[in-house]
Structure formats: structure tokens, C-alpha cells
Motif scaffolding. Structure first.
Motif, short mmCIF file in Angstrom:
data_model
loop_
_atom_site.label_atom_id
_atom_site.label_comp_id
_atom_site.label_asym_id
_atom_site.label_seq_id
_atom_site.Cartn_x
_atom_site.Cartn_y
_atom_site.Cartn_z
N LEU A 241 37.84 -23.67 16.58
CA LEU A 241 39.21 -23.66 16.05
C LEU A 241 40.21 -22.98 16.99
O LEU A 241 41.41 -23.23 16.90
CB LEU A 241 39.26 -22.97 14.68
CG LEU A 241 38.62 -23.72 13.50
CD1 LEU A 241 38.59 -22.82 12.26
CD2 LEU A 241 39.40 -25.00 13.19
N THR A 242 39.71 -22.10 17.84
CA THR A 242 40.63 -21.32 18.69
C THR A 242 40.58 -21.77 20.16
O THR A 242 41.10 -21.08 21.03
CB THR A 242 40.33 -19.81 18.59
OG1 THR A 242 38.96 -19.60 18.96
CG2 THR A 242 40.55 -19.28 17.20
N LYS A 244 42.11 -24.07 21.69
CA LYS A 244 43.44 -24.30 22.29
C LYS A 244 44.39 -23.13 22.10
O LYS A 244 45.40 -23.04 22.78
CB LYS A 244 44.06 -25.56 21.67
CG LYS A 244 43.37 -26.81 22.18
CD LYS A 244 44.11 -28.06 21.77
CE LYS A 244 43.30 -29.28 22.13
NZ LYS A 244 43.16 -30.20 21.02
N ASP A 245 44.08 -22.28 21.13
CA ASP A 245 44.96 -21.16 20.84
C ASP A 245 44.14 -19.87 20.73
O ASP A 245 43.62 -19.54 19.67
CB ASP A 245 45.73 -21.42 19.53
CG ASP A 245 46.67 -20.28 19.19
OD1 ASP A 245 46.85 -19.38 20.04
OD2 ASP A 245 47.22 -20.28 18.07
N PRO A 246 44.01 -19.14 21.84
CA PRO A 246 43.16 -17.95 21.81
C PRO A 246 43.75 -16.79 21.01
O PRO A 246 43.07 -15.80 20.77
CB PRO A 246 43.02 -17.58 23.29
CG PRO A 246 44.15 -18.24 23.99
CD PRO A 246 44.59 -19.41 23.17
N GLU A 247 45.03 -16.90 20.63
CA GLU A 247 45.63 -15.82 19.82
C GLU A 247 46.21 -16.40 18.53
O GLU A 247 47.42 -16.45 18.34
CB GLU A 247 46.72 -15.10 20.63
CG GLU A 247 46.14 -14.19 21.69
CD GLU A 247 47.21 -13.58 22.59
OE1 GLU A 247 48.36 -13.45 22.13
OE2 GLU A 247 46.88 -13.28 23.74
N PRO A 248 45.34 -16.86 17.64
CA PRO A 248 45.82 -17.55 16.44
C PRO A 248 46.44 -16.59 15.43
O PRO A 248 46.20 -15.38 15.48
CB PRO A 248 44.54 -18.15 15.86
CG PRO A 248 43.47 -17.21 16.31
CD PRO A 248 43.89 -16.68 17.64
N ASP A 249 47.23 -17.16 14.53
CA ASP A 249 47.71 -16.38 13.39
C ASP A 249 46.50 -16.16 12.47
O ASP A 249 45.83 -17.12 12.09
CB ASP A 249 48.80 -17.18 12.65
CG ASP A 249 49.17 -16.50 11.35
OD1 ASP A 249 49.74 -15.41 11.41
OD2 ASP A 249 48.83 -17.05 10.27
N PRO A 250 46.19 -14.89 12.13
CA PRO A 250 44.95 -14.61 11.38
C PRO A 250 44.83 -15.40 10.06
O PRO A 250 43.76 -15.95 9.77
CB PRO A 250 45.04 -13.10 11.11
CG PRO A 250 45.89 -12.57 12.21
CD PRO A 250 46.89 -13.65 12.52
N MET A 251 45.90 -15.49 9.27
CA MET A 251 45.81 -16.20 7.99
C MET A 251 45.65 -17.70 8.20
O MET A 251 44.96 -18.36 7.42
CB MET A 251 47.02 -15.88 7.10
CG MET A 251 46.93 -14.55 6.38
SD MET A 251 45.41 -14.34 5.38
CE MET A 251 45.70 -15.54 4.09
N GLU A 252 46.28 -18.23 9.25
CA GLU A 252 46.14 -19.66 9.53
C GLU A 252 44.69 -19.97 9.95
O GLU A 252 44.08 -20.93 9.48
CB GLU A 252 47.15 -20.06 10.63
CG GLU A 252 47.28 -21.54 10.89
CD GLU A 252 47.45 -22.37 9.63
OE1 GLU A 252 48.15 -21.92 8.70
OE2 GLU A 252 46.87 -23.48 9.57
N LEU A 253 44.16 -19.10 10.83
CA LEU A 253 42.75 -19.25 11.23
C LEU A 253 41.85 -19.18 9.99
O LEU A 253 40.90 -19.95 9.85
CB LEU A 253 42.37 -18.16 12.24
CG LEU A 253 40.88 -18.10 12.62
CD1 LEU A 253 40.42 -19.38 13.32
CD2 LEU A 253 40.58 -16.89 13.51
N CYS A 254 42.15 -18.24 9.10
CA CYS A 254 41.34 -18.06 7.89
C CYS A 254 41.34 -19.33 7.04
O CYS A 254 40.29 -19.80 6.60
CB CYS A 254 41.89 -16.87 7.10
SG CYS A 254 40.91 -16.46 5.65
N ARG A 255 42.51 -19.92 6.84
CA ARG A 255 42.60 -21.13 6.02
C ARG A 255 41.82 -22.28 6.67
O ARG A 255 41.07 -23.01 6.00
CB ARG A 255 44.06 -21.53 5.80
CG ARG A 255 44.73 -20.69 4.71
CD ARG A 255 46.12 -21.20 4.38
NE ARG A 255 47.09 -20.81 5.38
CZ ARG A 255 47.81 -19.67 5.33
NH1 ARG A 255 47.69 -18.85 4.30
NH2 ARG A 255 48.66 -19.37 6.28
#
Ligand SMILES: [Zn+2]
Length: 289
Positions: A241-242, A244-255
Motif C-alpha cells: 500500500l505504501t 508509491k507513498d512512503p509517508e502515508p496519512d496514518p488514518m488513510e493507510l489504516c482504512r
């Protein structure tokens, strides 16, 4: 429910309100060790769990005043909730690992550092700790029963697992992740090391976790293995999931991770988000187990 000659289990249901209005239903096991010189509690569940604990003790022909000690697997709200009330009623001692002493003695500090919706309704208040338990220590209950302490951090810094020697019953608190459940840990590497540490203990007869059902016999090591594999599965999901984006928004990653895991997306919450984010520290490793 009686587990063996000395150990009993009580399942305490509770719920957390996840803002804005999702209710997460949970339960937690409290265990009791009946010795000839007293009753020793492993955790106390949430605030007001004392009613179920006291009822059980009376029904099994022991006295509430027999409670001589509460041993905390760690300091999270669903494990320390009724500790203040029970200590107040019985003057029992409280024992735990030093790394989380400050979170039990100052629950408001814990609420600030690890906010959980409804924290105050889950915890009856702060409690002074009387006895510290260290890794490797054999703790004599004074009635022919001895406990071996294993420091098993990962879920939390001061998590311990407690082995009742002779009967080989292992109280594991929340140290072992439960497959297909919401992940809750802060240090993935430590979690893996802790599960492996418990796997190295031979002849465990009963696994007595707080979050999951008790297990016995061959099921014990299967559960430990499943916990480890679940960590690996989550790791792979987070890495994918990460990408392409190594610094994701935590809640977005969680969902997104909840969707991948088949967990209800409306129960996504900051505590689980922290667990997924913890995997990013090991992002250069494909295999973590
Ligand atoms: Zn916990």
C-alpha cells in the motif's frame, strides 16, 4: 470457567465508541489463580468488571477478601480498568513490569500519550504499584505455586507474559496478535521477538490470552505461529500500500489496510493506524519473521 486445578477464566464484554458513532464490541479475559493462601488476579478488565469477578469468586466458594494480588500483563485500559476498585475493596498488592508503572500510577498521562475514545469510562483510576516484575524472574506465590515472568514487549513497552510453572499455563495478555482482528502494537520487531521467545518455551499446556479464547494442547503453538504469520501478512499489505507513498496519512493507510484485511472500515481508528505505521520502520525488509 475452570482451566485447570488452580486457574479460572472470566470473559468480560465491553465496547468502545469510535467517533463519530461506531461502536466497537470487544471482550477481554481476566484470569484467576486460586492458591491456598489467596486469589491472584491476572488483569482486571474494564471499570466495573469487579462485579463479574466478585460474583465468580463467591460462586466458586472463595471470598473476595482472598484476593491478595493483581498481576498486570500491561497497563492498557481494558486490563487495569477495575484495578483501583478491587485494590480499594481488598487492599491487595499490585504487580507489573517497571516500563509501564507510570501509566498505571498516572492514568491521565496514559490517556494523553495513548488516547482512546472513552478512556475515562474504561478505567476506575490510578493505582500505586507495589511490586515490580522483571524478565526471567521466578515469582513465588508462597503456596507452592510459582510464576515465571517473560518480558514480551511490542504490543506495549511493558507487556509481560506469565507462566504458571508445573501447570505450564501461559498468560499472554495481548502479546500475540489475533488473526483477522484489528492489529494493536507499537513495535513490530519487538512483537516478533516476543512471540518467538514464547515459542521457545516447551511444553506449554494452556495458552491464556486476554483478547482471544483460551487454547490448549497442540492448539497452543499453532496460535503462536498464526500470530507471527499475521504480522507478516500485515507487513506485506503495508509495503504494497505504501509502495508509491512512503509517508502515508496514518488514518488513510489504516482504512486501506482494513479493506485489504476484510475488517469493517468504519472501525478504523488511530490505535490501529499506529500499528500499520509501525511496519514502515521495517520497510526495507520483505520478511520480518
Ligand atoms: Zn493492550
Amino acid at each position: 470457567m475452570q482451566i485447570n486445578k488452580h486457574v479460572h477464566a472470566i470473559k468480560v464484554p465491553f465496547y468502545i465508541v469510535n467517533p463519530p458513532r461506531t461502536i466497537i464490541e470487544r471482550s477481554v479475559y481476566v484470569y484467576l489463580i486460586y492458591g491456598t493462601n489467596g486469589v491472584f488476579l491476572i488483569d482486571t478488565g474494564v471499570a466495573s468488571a469487579e462485579t463479574a469477578i466478585f460474583d465468580y469468586i463467591r460462586k466458586t466458594e472463595r471470598r473476595v477478601e482472598d484476593i491478595s494480588m493483581i498481576i498486570q500483563t500491561h497497563s492498557h485500559p481494558d486490563h487495569i480498568g477495575a484495578t483501583r476498585t478491587i485494590k480499594g475493596e481488598t487492599a491487595c498488592a499490585v504487580a507489573m513490569h517497571p516500563a509501564e508503572k507510570h501509566w498505571l500510577e498516572n492514568v491521565q498521562l496514559q490517556a494523553e500519550e495513548r488516547p482512546i475514545p472513552g478512556f475515562d469510562s474504561l478505567v476506575s483510576g490510578p493505582v500505586a504499584v507495589n511490586r515490580l516484575l522483571e524478565d526471567g524472574e521466578v515469582f513465588d506465590l508462597g503456596c507452592g505455586l510459582k510464576l515465571k515472568i517473560f518480558h514480551t514487549p511490542g504490543h506495549s513497552k511493558g507487556s509481560i507474559s506469565i507462566l504458571l510453572l508445573g501447570y505450564m499455563a501461559l498468560f499472554s495478555g495481548d502479546a500475540i496478535p489475533v488473526p483477522n482482528e484489528m492489529p494493536v502494537y507499537e513495535d513490530v520487531k519487538a512483537s516478533v521477538a516476543s512471540i518467538k521467545k514464547l515459542m521457545a518455551v516447551s511444553d506449554i499446556r494452556h495458552l491464556l490470552p486476554a483478547w482471544d479464547e483460551p487454547a490448549k494442547g497442540g492448539e497452543v503453538y499453532k496460535r503462536l505461529d498464526a500470530g507471527l504469520n499475521y504480522l507478516q501478512k500485515i507487513h506485506e499489505i503495508v509495503l504494497s500500500l505504501t509502495k508509491k507513498d512512503p509517508e502515508p496519512d496514518p488514518m488513510e493507510l489504516c482504512r486501506q489496510a482494513f479493506t485489504e484485511l476484510g475488517l469493517p472500515i468504519e472501525t478504523a481508528n488511530p490505535i490501529a493506524a499506529k500499528s500499520f505505521m509501525a511496519h514502515l520502520k521495517l520497510r526495507n525488509k520483505k520478511s520480518i519473521i
